[in-house]
Scaffold this active site. Structure first.
Site, PDB file in Angstrom:
ATOM      1  N   LEU A   1       0.888  -1.264  -0.092  1.00 50.68           N
ATOM      2  CA  LEU A   1      -0.117  -0.186   0.009  1.00 50.68           C
ATOM      3  C   LEU A   1       0.856   1.318  -0.113  1.00 50.68           C
ATOM      4  O   LEU A   1       0.527   2.242  -0.705  1.00 50.68           O
ATOM      5  CB  LEU A   1      -0.987  -0.017   1.175  1.00 50.68           C
ATOM      6  N   GLY A   2       1.993   1.043   0.592  1.00 48.50           N
ATOM      7  CA  GLY A   2       2.880   2.463   0.776  1.00 48.50           C
ATOM      8  C   GLY A   2       4.233   1.928   1.420  1.00 48.50           C
ATOM      9  O   GLY A   2       4.343   1.144   2.141  1.00 48.50           O
TER      10      GLY A   2
ATOM     11  N   GLY B   1      10.112   6.471   5.120  1.00 49.81           N
ATOM     12  CA  GLY B   1      11.195   6.325   5.531  1.00 49.81           C
ATOM     13  C   GLY B   1      11.738   5.273   6.554  1.00 49.81           C
ATOM     14  O   GLY B   1      12.823   4.981   6.917  1.00 49.81           O
TER      15      GLY B   1
ATOM     16  N   VAL C   1       3.874  -0.582   4.362  1.00 46.95           N
ATOM     17  CA  VAL C   1       2.583  -0.958   4.773  1.00 46.95           C
ATOM     18  C   VAL C   1       1.781  -1.827   3.451  1.00 46.95           C
ATOM     19  O   VAL C   1       1.904  -1.255   2.554  1.00 46.95           O
ATOM     20  CB  VAL C   1       1.730   0.101   5.078  1.00 46.95           C
TER      21      VAL C   1
ATOM     22  N   LYS D   1       2.231  -3.462   9.070  1.00 49.68           N
ATOM     23  CA  LYS D   1       3.156  -2.204   8.930  1.00 49.68           C
ATOM     24  C   LYS D   1       4.516  -3.032   9.269  1.00 49.68           C
ATOM     25  O   LYS D   1       4.601  -3.428  10.658  1.00 49.68           O
ATOM     26  CB  LYS D   1       3.169  -1.037   9.694  1.00 49.68           C
TER      27      LYS D   1
ATOM     28  N   ASP E   1       3.408  14.301  13.469  1.00 45.54           N
ATOM     29  CA  ASP E   1       3.450  14.413  12.018  1.00 45.54           C
ATOM     30  C   ASP E   1       2.033  14.461  11.379  1.00 45.54           C
ATOM     31  O   ASP E   1       1.589  13.712  10.488  1.00 45.54           O
ATOM     32  CB  ASP E   1       4.040  13.270  11.348  1.00 45.54           C
TER      33      ASP E   1
END
Length: 915
Positions: A12-13, A16, A20, A35, A133
């Site tokens: 999914l992504g 750094g 995931v 993750k 964040d």
């Protein structure tokens, strides 16, 4: 197959630190997101520890607006040990994708979305977690339109000694980073608030507040450039919304909203003002919260065996004056941080350099007060400021003092009066407003030197302080006065705070049965010389100086101690001495010519004499005040209804009254020992069914006080004026929500319970009857019982008696002995405290209180106590409905008249009279 359980299906992504994957949980048959830490980082043990901390912190969050963490573990591969966590999979899009397509968004939609983000962050902040964040790509919008905040991967636990990032490093996304984060300084909840303001700016205008060609240029702008108002880029943005956004974008964190909840409330208020309600507002389903029931498996940290006084409520008629059920010292606090080692604190109550010696005169004291006048003039400043000496101050009261002996009195009227003739090591600063909650040196040269990790307090007496006979006041006189409070057989009714803190298992019997040759055998208090006194606590207690500001710590000369008869004429250390006292004839104070004003930074001592007379009843007090034969009601319990109506209708008389916030809170406790209120959902049903404004009306309406949303009153640090957990503060109730939770707790047809109230208070009976009528509308049958005061308060401290009597709901009033949130809330919430009438033992609240007790910065501590208050409201065991006010009359002869926040009325020692 990953970890023997999760079938990885798609990437999914990647960021750094981690990747995931979309995955399938083969054991539970559900789609999840897994993750994993990047392999190159997984080889680093410190990185794995950081990842594990992330997982533990995120897993502790339980909020519908936060992505849920299901599991955390590690797998071993050929290259490394790879930690992973398993999260709920969200079907939808990121807010970043929506912003790229739709910003500038419709204004109200942007604000509503932001409110949901802030609500989720408020939950995390209350549990000590800062996101660090916050940005649109970390906010998910589900296909159903729900908002979910994701990726607490670089969050850190607030106050933790081990930091996820090294000192001086800055982690985050430049477009949304607060100035302190850009500079590599420490961050807190207000940094997340700043990031949210950046996000809202982007949703309203299509761009973040600061943009640049490089990350460094953007970070420089955050630190040094002034943001423009969103309306400069989008003229449709109203100025009220500009103000909220720009306030949250302040460079100085102290100028931003104090919390995500505060910003959310401000934005919600703006939304409400845009769309006038056409009916009762629809409440969102309350967030999932843990049941408010005892946790048998949880053992709270031990603070040592506390001892508590058992006192009647402040409004319970007892022989003598009206006494308050005042706050008690909870056991003692958790460990204070090591930075407290040998810290000397010198407090000038007027804000000067704390290292300068305190040298204040009467003229200085009066000049520091803002002149005011008229109706409510004494609330914010001093009415008729003057340095003129002379004349007689005429006090009147329908109540005789319980005792003038500082070891015996537990009466607020004597505590106020005692400032005229008794001095302590420290006392409350003689100023109106928040300044009056600060402590100032009195007999001592400072407010205390703290050492041994917060366990030792050392005080040095000023030179030249004497008793009324000219004898010097020594450290032994102070210790002896404190030791007298241990003589329980002679002084059973006085406060026990010092016994609770200083006995430490010695079972000290007091000076009259002391085997020490000097009668000064209390081991926890040392007097190494005539001017030094040292207190040793067995655990840190940050409010200890507040305890020393109470009359029971005033000095008593051993040679003049007449035991039971000492209350007839205690030896004066203040500017006045007792010339005569008779419980029938009254009290007369005259000047103490041995008092040296150069040693006293508290008192102005303007009148030559002070006379106190006793009236037959409250009506006689009103008559004396309004016809000019008395200057002030010593008790300051408020004008009677007929007098109040007449005074408020006459402009001349109205200019002499103040509607005073007393610091007392009227509230119902919902008992966890009595079914079905042991189920938090049944308690929520009661909360939603109750219109707090109607309860106030039963006590007289707006003049009775302000509708309460939390337990902490406006006179106490940590008070949150926006707290409104059940949406009932502004008026109205929500019967549909009440019925919903009745169904969820298995009582869809309602239930029966008892509302108990002291039979000696007719006004309280009206309130109880009002509540019973409101509950009947949703099927809860509440029977009002009015036992006599003695039986009522005896039963309240015993959960078994409450259960046996079936008292599901109890009406009481609470006011603390000193104006701090710890002194106010701890006795109400601490497990095993006799004042915790509801019997709540809640793991999260206990942990929050311990954290608040160890916080030495006042603002930070107040924020934590604010969270304690709101969390307690979540549990539904406390239903506050009124911050008490009293309409008090002051003669136009009075000078320097101001309401003192720690005393709940005019500061008597500051008063003068016109010639």
């Amino acid at each position: 197959m990953f970890g023997g359980r999760y079938e990885l299906r798609a990437l999914l992504g990647s960021g750094g630190m981690a990747r995931v994957h979309l995955a399938y949980d083969t054991r539970l048959g559900r789609t999840v997101a897994v993750k994993t830490l990047l392999p190159e980082l997984a080889r680093d043990p410190e990185a794995r520890r950081r990842f594990a901390r992330e997982a533990r912190a995120a897993a502790a969050l339980n909020h519908p607006g936060i992505v849920t963490v299901h599991d955390q573990d590690e797998v071993t591969t050929d290259d490394a040990v790879v930690p992973y966590l398993v999260m709920e999979h969200i079907e939808g899009r990121t807010l970043a994708e929506l912003a790229r397509e739709q910003a500038p968004m419709e204004i109200e939609r942007a604000v509503r979305t932001t409110c949901e983000i802030l609500d989720a962050l408020a939950h995390a902040h209350a549990r000590g977690l800062v996101h660090r964040d916050v940005k649109p790509s970390n906010v998910l919008i589900t296909t159903g339109g729900a908002v979910k905040v994701a990726d607490f991967g670089i969050a850190r636990v607030v106050h933790s000694l081990s930091r996820i990032t090294g000192t001086g490093s800055a982690i985050g996304t430049p477009g949304y980073m607060a100035p302190e984060q850009c500079a590599g300084d420490s961050v807190d909840a207000r940094s997340d608030v700043y990031a949210v303001a950046c996000m809202l700016t982007e949703l309203l205008t299509g761009t973040v507040p600061f943009a640049g060609a490089t990350p460094l240029s953007v970070m420089y702008a955050h630190v040094h450039q002034t943001p423009v108002a969103p309306s400069a880029r989008n003229p449709l943005v109203p100025p009220e919304l500009d103000a909220i956004v720009l306030g949250a974008l302040s460079k100085n964190p102290a100028l931003r909203p104090r919390s995500a909840a505060e910003m959310r409330n401000a934005l919600s208020g703006w939304l409400a003002s845009r769309t006038p309600p056409t009916g009762p507002p629809a409440l969102p389903p309350p967030p999932a919260r843990p049941p408010a029931v005892p946790h048998p498996a949880y053992n709270p940290p031990s603070f040592g065996p506390p001892s508590y006084p058992t006192r009647p409520a402040w409004d319970t008629p007892v022989p003598g004056p009206r006494r308050r059920r005042r706050g008690v010292v909870a056991a003692v606090t958790a460990a204070v941080v090591a930075l407290l080692v040998t810290v000397t604190v010198l407090v000038d109550p007027f804000g000067d350099d704390p290292k300068k010696p305190v040298t204040r005169t009467a003229q200085d004291l009066i000049a520091a007060r803002r002149p005011t006048g008229g109706y409510n003039g004494a609330l914010t400043g001093a009415v008729n400021p003057s340095t003129a000496r002379g004349g007689t101050l005429r006090l009147i009261s329908a109540y005789t003092p319980d005792s003038l002996d500082p070891a015996r009195t537990y009466s607020p009227i004597v505590w106020n009066l005692g400032r005229l003739y008794l001095r302590k090591l420290v006392d409350f600063a003689p100023q109106p407003g928040a300044a009056g909650t600060r402590l100032a040196p009195d007999l001592a040269t400072s407010t205390g030197s703290i050492s041994d990790g917060g366990r030792t307090y050392t005080y040095t007496l000023k030179e030249g302080v004497t008793f009324e006979d000219g004898a010097p006041i020594t450290s032994r006189d102070v210790k002896y006065g404190i030791e007298r409070t241990f003589a329980r057989d002679l002084y059973p009714g006085g406060p026990t705070h010092l016994r609770d803190l200083l006995d430490q298992g010695q079972d000290y019997p007091g000076p009259y049965k002391d085997t020490d040759p000097d009668g000064l055998g209390l081991k926890s208090v040392e007097t190494p010389d005539a001017r030094t006194i040292v207190f040793h606590l067995d655990a840190p207690f940050a409010d200890f100086p507040h305890v020393l500001a109470l009359p029971m710590s005033s000095p008593v000369p051993k040679a003049k101690d007449t035991k039971e008869r000492y209350q007839d004429q205690p030896v004066a250390s203040g500017p006045y001495r007792i010339a005569s006292y008779d419980a029938a004839a009254g009290l007369r104070l005259v000047r103490n010519d041995k008092w040296d004003p150069a040693t006293d930074a508290i008192r102005t001592a303007l009148p030559d004499e002070v006379e106190l007379t006793f009236a037959a009843d409250a009506a006689a007090v009103d008559t004396a005040l309004t016809n000019g034969t008395a200057d002030l009601d010593l008790a300051q319990t408020g004008l009677q209804e007929a007098t109040r109506t007449r005074v408020l209708a006459d402009d001349s008389l109205k200019s002499r009254v103040d509607l005073v916030q007393t610091g007392a809170v009227r509230y119902f406790s919902l008992q966890t020992a009595v079914a079905p209120l042991d189920d938090y959902r049944c308690r929520w049903a009661v909360q939603y069914a109750t219109d707090r404004s109607l309860l106030r009306n039963a006590l007289g309406g707006e003049d009775a006080g302000d509708v309460a949303g939390g337990m902490l009153p406006p006179t106490i640090g940590g008070h949150d004026r926006h707290l409104d957990t059940y949406g009932t503060v502004s008026g109205g109730s929500y019967p549909e929500q009440a019925r919903r939770f009745l169904g969820e707790c298995g009582r869809a047809k309602g239930f029966s319970t008892v509302v108990a109230v002291s039979g000696s208070d007719p006004a309280a009976r009206k309130v109880a009857q009002s509540l019973a009528g409101q509950l009947a509308e949703v099927g809860i049958k509440a029977t009002v019982q009015t036992p006599d005061a003695a039986d009522f308060y005896a039963a309240l401290t015993d959960q078994q008696q409450i259960k046996d009597k079936g008292w599901g709901i109890v009406l009481t009033t609470w006011q603390s002995d000193w104006p701090s949130p710890a002194g106010f809330l701890r006795p109400l919430l601490l497990p095993d405290s006799p004042s915790n009438y509801a019997g709540l033992d809640d793991r999260e609240i206990n942990s929050l209180m311990n954290e608040a007790d160890s916080e030495t910065a006042r603002n930070a501590a107040d924020n934590l106590w604010r969270t304690v208050d709101s969390t307690a409201q979540d549990r539904g065991t406390l239903l506050p409905f009124l911050y008490d006010r009293r309409l008090n009359y002051r003669s136009d002869r009075l000078t320097n008249a101001y309401v003192h926040p720690a005393l709940g009325g005019l500061d008597i020692q500051a008063l003068g009279v016109k010639g």
